[in-house]
Design a protein around this motif. Structure first.
Motif, PDB file in Angstrom:
ATOM      1  N   ILE A   1      -0.265 -13.529 -13.172  1.00  0.00           N
ATOM      2  CA  ILE A   1      -1.396 -13.259 -13.843  1.00  0.00           C
ATOM      3  C   ILE A   1      -2.579 -14.005 -12.960  1.00  0.00           C
ATOM      4  O   ILE A   1      -2.657 -15.151 -12.838  1.00  0.00           O
ATOM      5  CB  ILE A   1      -1.603 -13.346 -15.186  1.00  0.00           C
ATOM      6  N   ASN A   2      -3.320 -13.034 -12.609  1.00  0.00           N
ATOM      7  CA  ASN A   2      -4.537 -13.583 -11.430  1.00  0.00           C
ATOM      8  C   ASN A   2      -5.906 -13.971 -12.110  1.00  0.00           C
ATOM      9  O   ASN A   2      -6.922 -13.257 -11.816  1.00  0.00           O
ATOM     10  CB  ASN A   2      -4.764 -12.470 -10.285  1.00  0.00           C
ATOM     11  N   PHE A   3      -5.804 -14.862 -12.973  1.00  0.00           N
ATOM     12  CA  PHE A   3      -7.009 -15.106 -13.735  1.00  0.00           C
ATOM     13  C   PHE A   3      -7.752 -16.182 -12.748  1.00  0.00           C
ATOM     14  O   PHE A   3      -7.272 -17.236 -12.014  1.00  0.00           O
ATOM     15  CB  PHE A   3      -6.786 -16.124 -14.952  1.00  0.00           C
ATOM     16  N   SER A   4      -8.869 -15.878 -12.395  1.00  0.00           N
ATOM     17  CA  SER A   4      -9.861 -16.839 -11.618  1.00  0.00           C
ATOM     18  C   SER A   4     -10.527 -17.621 -12.410  1.00  0.00           C
ATOM     19  O   SER A   4     -10.647 -17.464 -13.680  1.00  0.00           O
ATOM     20  CB  SER A   4     -10.851 -15.891 -10.791  1.00  0.00           C
ATOM     21  N   SER A   5     -10.835 -18.876 -11.951  1.00  0.00           N
ATOM     22  CA  SER A   5     -11.520 -19.803 -12.546  1.00  0.00           C
ATOM     23  C   SER A   5     -12.717 -20.321 -12.021  1.00  0.00           C
ATOM     24  O   SER A   5     -12.705 -20.841 -10.925  1.00  0.00           O
ATOM     25  CB  SER A   5     -10.673 -20.913 -13.179  1.00  0.00           C
ATOM     26  N   GLN A   6     -13.882 -20.551 -12.697  1.00  0.00           N
ATOM     27  CA  GLN A   6     -15.000 -21.248 -12.230  1.00  0.00           C
ATOM     28  C   GLN A   6     -15.051 -22.832 -12.670  1.00  0.00           C
ATOM     29  O   GLN A   6     -14.824 -23.095 -13.698  1.00  0.00           O
ATOM     30  CB  GLN A   6     -16.322 -20.414 -12.531  1.00  0.00           C
ATOM     31  N   GLU A   7     -15.266 -23.627 -11.621  1.00  0.00           N
ATOM     32  CA  GLU A   7     -15.268 -25.069 -12.199  1.00  0.00           C
ATOM     33  C   GLU A   7     -16.601 -25.618 -11.842  1.00  0.00           C
ATOM     34  O   GLU A   7     -17.177 -25.493 -10.919  1.00  0.00           O
ATOM     35  CB  GLU A   7     -14.290 -25.808 -10.997  1.00  0.00           C
ATOM     36  N   VAL A   8     -17.051 -26.051 -13.057  1.00  0.00           N
ATOM     37  CA  VAL A   8     -18.390 -26.710 -12.876  1.00  0.00           C
ATOM     38  C   VAL A   8     -18.460 -28.159 -12.686  1.00  0.00           C
ATOM     39  O   VAL A   8     -17.711 -28.996 -13.174  1.00  0.00           O
ATOM     40  CB  VAL A   8     -19.107 -26.376 -14.272  1.00  0.00           C
ATOM     41  N   ARG A   9     -19.135 -28.782 -11.732  1.00  0.00           N
ATOM     42  CA  ARG A   9     -19.315 -29.819 -11.497  1.00  0.00           C
ATOM     43  C   ARG A   9     -20.755 -30.361 -11.553  1.00  0.00           C
ATOM     44  O   ARG A   9     -21.735 -29.933 -11.097  1.00  0.00           O
ATOM     45  CB  ARG A   9     -18.599 -30.337 -10.179  1.00  0.00           C
ATOM     46  N   PHE A  10     -20.891 -31.797 -11.880  1.00  0.00           N
ATOM     47  CA  PHE A  10     -22.340 -32.085 -12.106  1.00  0.00           C
ATOM     48  C   PHE A  10     -22.733 -32.964 -10.986  1.00  0.00           C
ATOM     49  O   PHE A  10     -21.671 -33.768 -10.341  1.00  0.00           O
ATOM     50  CB  PHE A  10     -22.491 -33.043 -13.315  1.00  0.00           C
TER      51      PHE A  10
END
Length: 664
Positions: A353-362
């Motif tokens: 399953i091709n779930f994309s993800s956004q990674e939040v960095r500070f």
């Protein structure tokens, strides 16, 4: 044996094992893992147990109708945490430590020779040294003094400690790590396949210090390449049963917070001995493949190796080579990327399953205060490494699985992911249908295909983020288990974690078991089920710590915008309000239903993930755009409070960029 009951209680006491949960009231409840019901424990019956400890409880009362149980703790099986943050009170006669916690717990007695330079009213981190039956109070020692100016540091340390992770390594473990030698010996080299003359490099985040995987590539013949996935040989240094090993197992994982890493292994191992640093010979455990450019594996070899990394790349370096087709080792990188992209497409075709993800960095200043937020997305450079790590992990798991299939008992920590629960899936399917998406639920394979079609169809559309997030929530959680049920999300029949032994203990166990299998003497570990459960629990705790750390930084960042308005998207809905995430910086806060009641009386429609006004019909649904105002930012609770701005819709406005309010 069947238990007899009197009118109000069982006549026969019995023992149960569980986790102690102490409420703010002071009452304790031992949570039994099998779901058979909590056991009430009154404060006088804790037997020196603290919140979170795994305990054995003697049940002496059980109501025959309600099944409610009461008992007393007879044994502490394991401590959940042994390190605490709090304040020191020192007088001429004695020193005591008061923990910063909302859970009732006793003060610690600190002997004067264990103060470690700390003074009265200092904020300190303290380790529980002893609390036996004869001790009136728990006895502790000061690990370190925390600067009052650095509230930030104290908050991060507390997040680590409250999730049951140690802030420091035991002296014995540190001593063992410092005595280890990184010298490459002829005796050890002869036991390994030598890859030092093969082009090898690492690809990691720009700020990484522990490089636990490397890739090598060598042309064998026309259209056949030898591609090696080389992993730091942690098990060569960390011997089973040593103090180092016991501490690594207890932690089971490194914890990554916005401004620090709380490592599983001491620095001399994670950043020096085992880190695959450039221009250094290193011991590795490898999965080596002969492949063609169609991504077809022709031959596989697994075993211990020695490598010499020629170069250390960052993901950004490799991405630039991929995009410009220029740069160091461009031919090899482009070839590897081409193979990786073919493997990726094949994986999705086979049911992943091709779930994309956004990674939040500070972005942090020199005091670790957030000054900006960066959203990172997975690019081809990341996917290059991901696909080859996945290939190595599944290959190693299949190797052990095949041995087991030959009726040899190999207890192994598979990484498994169960099929979706259809009851949990139905509300999501109904919700996605409102956006025009259809689901075929006739089989797990059809469900995966439907997910992939939906994810493809929503790309770039307003509902993309909400459907991705909801879809992920419907999935089972991956875990470590000896029962090999496969990995549904990845579409693999066999899967394990082999590629990150510096930061994950299951990978260390995998290395040891594979080494024993290669010697035709598989390890028989009767405690593997228990170890898998422990590693899964520690992984969840690490994720909770990481969420808490990110939330703290969100609150800290948003403090400067009190009273400011922002465009946001509704990210969650409950009967008591809804959560909204700001578009510009992905910071989530709660809009209370009490504030909304000034406008209308709202009811929660669970199946529609929405709140609906009884009079106005006004709807707040997950994924909707709203305008919010920041009204409170509570660092102690790690909580942001927003209010809904009832004016023109957010979509009719230009995106509001964050502006600091004039403090004058």
């Amino acid at each position: 044996m069947k238990r007899k009951h009197s009118k109000h209680q069982s006549s026969q006491a019995y023992m149960l094992k569980g986790t102690l949960d102490i409420a703010r009231s002071g009452l304790g409840y031992v949570v039994i893992a099998d779901g058979s019901g909590d056991v009430l424990v009154r404060p006088g019956s804790f037997n020196n147990a603290l919140h979170g400890d795994t305990v054995r409880v003697k049940v002496f009362k059980e109501h025959p109708v309600t099944g409610k149980k009461e008992g007393r703790i007879t044994e502490i099986i394991s401590r959940y945490r042994t390190e605490f943050i709090g304040v020191l009170q020192v007088s001429p006669k004695a020193a005591f430590f008061i923990a910063d916690t909302d859970k009732p717990m006793p003060d610690f007695y600190i002997p004067f020779d264990k103060l470690n330079g700390a003074k009265n009213k200092d904020h300190v981190s303290v380790r529980l040294v002893r609390w036996n039956a004869e001790d009136k109070k728990p006895i502790g020692e000061v690990i370190s003094v925390i600067s009052e100016e650095n509230v930030n540091d104290m908050a991060m340390q507390e997040i680590i400690a409250e999730n049951g992770f140690s802030l420091s390594f035991p002296d014995e473990a540190v001593k063992e790590s410092e005595q280890l030698s990184g010298d490459i010996t002829e005796k050890e080299t002869k036991k390994r396949k030598d890859f030092r003359d093969v082009l090898t490099f690492t690809i990691d985040p720009v700020d990484a210090k522990d490089f636990d995987d490397a890739i090598s590539i060598k042309k064998i013949k026309k259209d056949i390449y030898q591609i090696g996935v080389h992993i730091a040989d942690v098990s060569h240094f960390v011997k089973e049963g040593s103090a180092l090993d016991e501490e690594a197992y207890t932690r089971a994982t490194s914890v990554y917070l916005p401004d620090r890493v709380n490592p599983m292994l001491p620095e001399n191992i994670s950043n020096v001995l085992c880190s695959l640093r450039p221009k250094e010979d290193k011991y590795t455990f490898s999965a080596v493949f002969e492949m063609n450019t169609k991504a077809e594996v022709k031959k596989t070899w697994i075993g211990r190796t020695i490598i010499h990394s020629d170069h250390r790349f960052s993901y950004e370096d490799v991405q630039q080579v991929i995009e410009t087709k220029e740069g160091l080792y461009k031919e090899e990188i482009l070839l590897l990327n081409g193979i990786a992209q073919k493997m990726r497409r094949q994986r999705f075709k086979n049911g992943a399953i091709n779930f994309s993800s956004q990674e939040v960095r500070f972005k942090l200043d020199e005091h670790a205060k957030p000054i900006g937020i960066v959203i990172k997305e997975s690019k081809e450079a990341h996917q290059l490494i991901e696909e080859f790590m996945l290939l190595a992990n599944r290959t190693v798991a299949k190797y052990v699985s095949d041995i087991r299939a030959a009726k040899k008992d190999v207890a192994f920590p598979y990484r498994v992911h169960d099929e979706p629960d259809k009851d949990k899936l139905i509300p999501f399917v109904e919700f996605s249908r409102k956006f025009g998406h259809k689901f075929n639920m006739s089989s797990p394979e059809k469900i995966a295909a439907s997910f992939n079609q939906l994810l493809k169809d929503v790309e770039g559309k307003p509902e993309q983020h909400v459907l991705e997030q909801l879809g992920i929530r419907t999935m089972a959680k991956a875990a470590y288990k000896t029962e090999n049920i496969g990995h549904y999300g990845l579409g693999f029949e066999d899967y394990c974690h082999f590629t990150s032994p510096i930061r994950r203990y299951p990978d260390v166990m995998v290395h040891r078991i594979v080494a024993s299998c290669l010697k035709k003497k598989p390890i028989e570990d009767k405690k593997m089920d228990e170890k898998c459960a422990h590693c899964s629990e520690r992984e969840r705790a690490a994720m909770e710590a990481e969420r808490a750390g990110n939330k703290y930084k969100q609150v800290e960042f948003m403090q400067q915008f009190l009273g400011e308005e922002f465009d946001a998207v509704i990210s969650g809905v409950a009967r008591f309000g809804f959560w909204a995430e700001t578009v510009d910086h992905k910071c989530e806060g709660l809009i209370s239903i009490q504030d909304l009641n000034d406008f209308d009386e709202f009811r929660h429609i669970e199946s529609d993930y929405s709140l609906v006004g009884r009079r106005s019909g006004k709807q707040f649904r997950m994924g909707d755009k709203v305008t919010i105002r920041v009204v409170a930012a509570n660092l102690d609770k790690r909580q942001l409070d927003y209010e809904w701005v009832n004016n023109t819709s957010a979509s009719d406005k230009k995106s509001r960029k964050p502006k600091k309010k004039n403090k004058n």
